[in-house]
Scaffold this motif. Structure first.
Motif, PDB file in Angstrom:
ATOM      1  N   ASP A   1       0.824  -1.207   0.000  1.00 40.74           N
ATOM      2  CA  ASP A   1       0.000   0.000   0.000  1.00 40.74           C
ATOM      3  C   ASP A   1       0.858   1.258   0.000  1.00 40.74           C
ATOM      4  OD1 ASP A   1      -2.261  -1.530   0.029  1.00 40.74           O
ATOM      5  OD2 ASP A   1      -2.537  -1.430   2.204  1.00 40.74           O
ATOM      6  N   ASP A   2       2.048   1.174   0.594  1.00 38.30           N
ATOM      7  CA  ASP A   2       2.897   2.353   0.698  1.00 38.30           C
ATOM      8  C   ASP A   2       3.929   2.446  -0.429  1.00 38.30           C
ATOM      9  OD1 ASP A   2       4.637   0.339   1.356  1.00 38.30           O
ATOM     10  OD2 ASP A   2       5.064   1.042   3.383  1.00 38.30           O
ATOM     11  N   ALA A   3       3.851   1.541  -1.417  1.00 41.47           N
ATOM     12  CA  ALA A   3       4.818   1.585  -2.512  1.00 41.47           C
ATOM     13  C   ALA A   3       4.754   2.917  -3.252  1.00 41.47           C
ATOM     14  CB  ALA A   3       4.586   0.428  -3.484  1.00 41.47           C
ATOM     15  N   GLY A   4       3.576   3.543  -3.249  1.00 43.78           N
ATOM     16  CA  GLY A   4       3.423   4.827  -3.912  1.00 43.78           C
ATOM     17  C   GLY A   4       4.152   5.964  -3.226  1.00 43.78           C
ATOM     18  N   ASP A   5       4.642   5.715  -2.003  1.00 45.38           N
ATOM     19  CA  ASP A   5       5.423   6.743  -1.308  1.00 45.38           C
ATOM     20  C   ASP A   5       6.786   6.935  -1.955  1.00 45.38           C
ATOM     21  OD1 ASP A   5       3.332   6.864   0.449  1.00 45.38           O
ATOM     22  OD2 ASP A   5       4.346   5.804   2.078  1.00 45.38           O
ATOM     23  N   PHE A   6       7.204   5.965  -2.765  1.00 47.88           N
ATOM     24  CA  PHE A   6       8.555   5.972  -3.321  1.00 47.88           C
ATOM     25  C   PHE A   6       8.536   6.184  -4.832  1.00 47.88           C
ATOM     26  CE2 PHE A   6       8.511   3.305   0.452  1.00 47.88           C
ATOM     27  CZ  PHE A   6       9.563   3.821   1.190  1.00 47.88           C
ATOM     28  N   VAL A   7       9.624   6.737  -5.331  1.00 50.60           N
ATOM     29  CA  VAL A   7       9.839   6.899  -6.765  1.00 50.60           C
ATOM     30  C   VAL A   7      11.101   6.129  -7.130  1.00 50.60           C
ATOM     31  CG1 VAL A   7      10.373   8.512  -8.620  1.00 50.60           C
ATOM     32  CG2 VAL A   7       8.746   9.161  -6.835  1.00 50.60           C
ATOM     33  N   ARG A   8      10.976   5.275  -8.123  1.00 47.34           N
ATOM     34  CA  ARG A   8      12.157   4.580  -8.628  1.00 47.34           C
ATOM     35  C   ARG A   8      12.869   5.492  -9.616  1.00 47.34           C
ATOM     36  NH1 ARG A   8      12.675  -1.464 -11.351  1.00 47.34           N
ATOM     37  NH2 ARG A   8      14.830  -1.178 -12.071  1.00 47.34           N
ATOM     38  N   LEU A   9      14.120   5.756  -9.371  1.00 45.51           N
ATOM     39  CA  LEU A   9      14.861   6.693 -10.207  1.00 45.51           C
ATOM     40  C   LEU A   9      15.170   6.069 -11.575  1.00 45.51           C
ATOM     41  CD1 LEU A   9      17.337   8.259  -7.623  1.00 45.51           C
ATOM     42  CD2 LEU A   9      14.952   8.844  -8.128  1.00 45.51           C
ATOM     43  N   PRO A  10      15.177   6.877 -12.624  1.00 46.62           N
ATOM     44  CA  PRO A  10      15.413   6.353 -13.985  1.00 46.62           C
ATOM     45  C   PRO A  10      16.898   6.076 -14.217  1.00 46.62           C
ATOM     46  CG  PRO A  10      15.125   8.730 -14.054  1.00 46.62           C
ATOM     47  CD  PRO A  10      14.868   8.323 -12.618  1.00 46.62           C
ATOM     48  N   LEU A  11      17.420   5.143 -13.457  1.00 47.20           N
ATOM     49  CA  LEU A  11      18.823   4.751 -13.521  1.00 47.20           C
ATOM     50  C   LEU A  11      18.922   3.232 -13.516  1.00 47.20           C
ATOM     51  CD1 LEU A  11      20.160   7.398 -10.994  1.00 47.20           C
ATOM     52  CD2 LEU A  11      20.733   7.332 -13.430  1.00 47.20           C
ATOM     53  N   HIS A  12      20.111   2.718 -13.701  1.00 47.63           N
ATOM     54  CA  HIS A  12      20.279   1.274 -13.847  1.00 47.63           C
ATOM     55  C   HIS A  12      20.098   0.535 -12.520  1.00 47.63           C
ATOM     56  CE1 HIS A  12      24.345   2.517 -12.501  1.00 47.63           C
ATOM     57  NE2 HIS A  12      24.407   1.301 -11.960  1.00 47.63           N
ATOM     58  N   SER A  13      19.907  -0.772 -12.617  1.00 47.90           N
ATOM     59  CA  SER A  13      19.858  -1.656 -11.450  1.00 47.90           C
ATOM     60  C   SER A  13      21.081  -2.560 -11.480  1.00 47.90           C
ATOM     61  CB  SER A  13      18.578  -2.492 -11.455  1.00 47.90           C
ATOM     62  OG  SER A  13      18.522  -3.312 -12.605  1.00 47.90           O
ATOM     63  N   VAL A  14      21.316  -3.257 -10.378  1.00 43.23           N
ATOM     64  CA  VAL A  14      22.442  -4.187 -10.299  1.00 43.23           C
ATOM     65  C   VAL A  14      21.945  -5.507  -9.716  1.00 43.23           C
ATOM     66  CG1 VAL A  14      23.157  -3.290  -8.020  1.00 43.23           C
ATOM     67  CG2 VAL A  14      24.790  -4.572  -9.420  1.00 43.23           C
ATOM     68  N   VAL A  15      22.322  -6.597 -10.338  1.00 43.87           N
ATOM     69  CA  VAL A  15      21.953  -7.932  -9.850  1.00 43.87           C
ATOM     70  C   VAL A  15      22.932  -8.342  -8.767  1.00 43.87           C
ATOM     71  CG1 VAL A  15      21.702 -10.364 -10.486  1.00 43.87           C
ATOM     72  CG2 VAL A  15      20.937  -8.574 -12.057  1.00 43.87           C
TER      73      VAL A  15
END
Length: 317
Positions: A250-264
């Motif tokens: 429910d609180d996932a909308g509190d966050f913004v995923r930045l338009p940058l790469h991810s790392v495995v």
């Protein structure tokens, strides 16, 4: 077939689990002398001591540890088989799981488990670094540890980390072009335990961009991913998190995923149960439910991998 005194086995299991003759007697509603008699009878039959006694201190011998491991699952299976024959529908199952996975992904979905499988009474146990896969610890595990050949493993999630911040923090960033090079202009929230070293998570993230952490970076340190994510929620900087921490909350909308790469990270999360118990109705239902929810939430595609290799995660979640 040479069987031990069968009455002594649940007594031995209770003493070993509670580490006390008196507490075992109280749980079993018998006298302490009766417990001592049953343990003595079992030790005589086996021809070796099961406990080391030093004053009031009590500990399993090495033989006692091995014997407990062998009989614990057998006692559970006897109880379940008896309950099924008697028409008992409830199934109490212990699931050992990392705290972050439990808090952020599993617990919000438990009402669905209860609706679909009201017969399952799930008991959650928090695990630490590389939990011992043993029936003494739990009936099932969500773990990255796939070392035991006695267990069967179903892949739930291959972990990746990506940067997030709060919506308020993002509003201050909007209009700026974000690149790995200028990330050092913002506070970086780091989780120590993912790689078990200071800034290990951000080191891996920057390495993916073929660079090191800029010398000017301001880093705030946390022991646990849950703490770093909470700091991000309260606008304190940018954290690295993974999919299950934000999956359908429910609180996932509190966050913004930045338009940058991810790392495995190289770590994979598995549902683990003893291979010998794979067909037990309760465990089978729990396994199928977990795999279906992992697919629904996007953690897993629709082709589950069984008995895969996990990574080297050292997070005490």
């Amino acid at each position: 077939m040479k069987l031990p005194p069968l009455k002594s086995l649940p007594v031995f299991e209770a003493v070993a689990r509670l580490n006390s003759f008196s507490r075992a007697a109280e749980e079993l509603s018998v006298s302490q002398s009766a417990v001592s008699h049953q343990i003595k009878q079992l030790e005589t039959f086996l021809g070796e001591p099961l406990f080391e006694r030093h004053g009031r201190s009590l500990a399993l011998t090495r033989g006692g540890q091995d014997y407990l491991e062998g009989i614990s699952s057998a006692l559970v299976q006897i109880d379940r088989a008896t309950g099924q024959l008697l028409g008992r529908q409830d199934s109490s199952l212990r699931l050992a799981v990392f705290s972050s996975f439990a808090v952020r992904w599993l617990v919000p979905r438990l009402p669905d488990l209860h609706r679909q499988h009201p017969e399952i009474q799930l008991i959650l146990e928090m695990t630490g670094e590389h939990p011992v896969l043993s029936g003494r610890v739990a009936d099932s595990f969500i773990t990255i540890n796939t070392d035991s050949p006695a267990y069967s493993y179903d892949l739930l999630y291959r972990e990746r980390l990506f940067p997030v911040c709060s919506r308020q923090y993002w509003q201050a960033l909007e209009g700026n072009v974000l690149t790995p090079e200028n990330m050092a202009e913002h506070t970086l929230l780091s989780t120590f335990s993912i790689y078990n070293r200071t800034c290990g998570d951000w080191e891996a993230w920057f390495a993916e961009a073929d660079m090191g952490i800029p010398a000017t970076a301001q880093v705030q340190h946390f022991s646990h991913m849950l703490l770093a994510l909470e700091a991000a929620r309260y606008h304190q900087g940018i954290a690295l998190t993974n999919d299950y921490m934000l999956s359908n909350r429910d609180d996932a909308g509190d966050f913004v995923r930045l338009p940058l790469h991810s790392v495995v990270t190289g770590d994979s999360f598995y549902f683990a149960i003893k291979a010998s118990r794979r067909q037990e109705p309760g465990l089978r239902s729990l396994r199928n439910w977990l795999l279906a929810r992992a697919i629904d939430s996007g953690l897993l595609d629709d082709k589950p991998v069984i008995n895969g290799n996990a990574g080297n995660r050292k997070e005490n979640e």
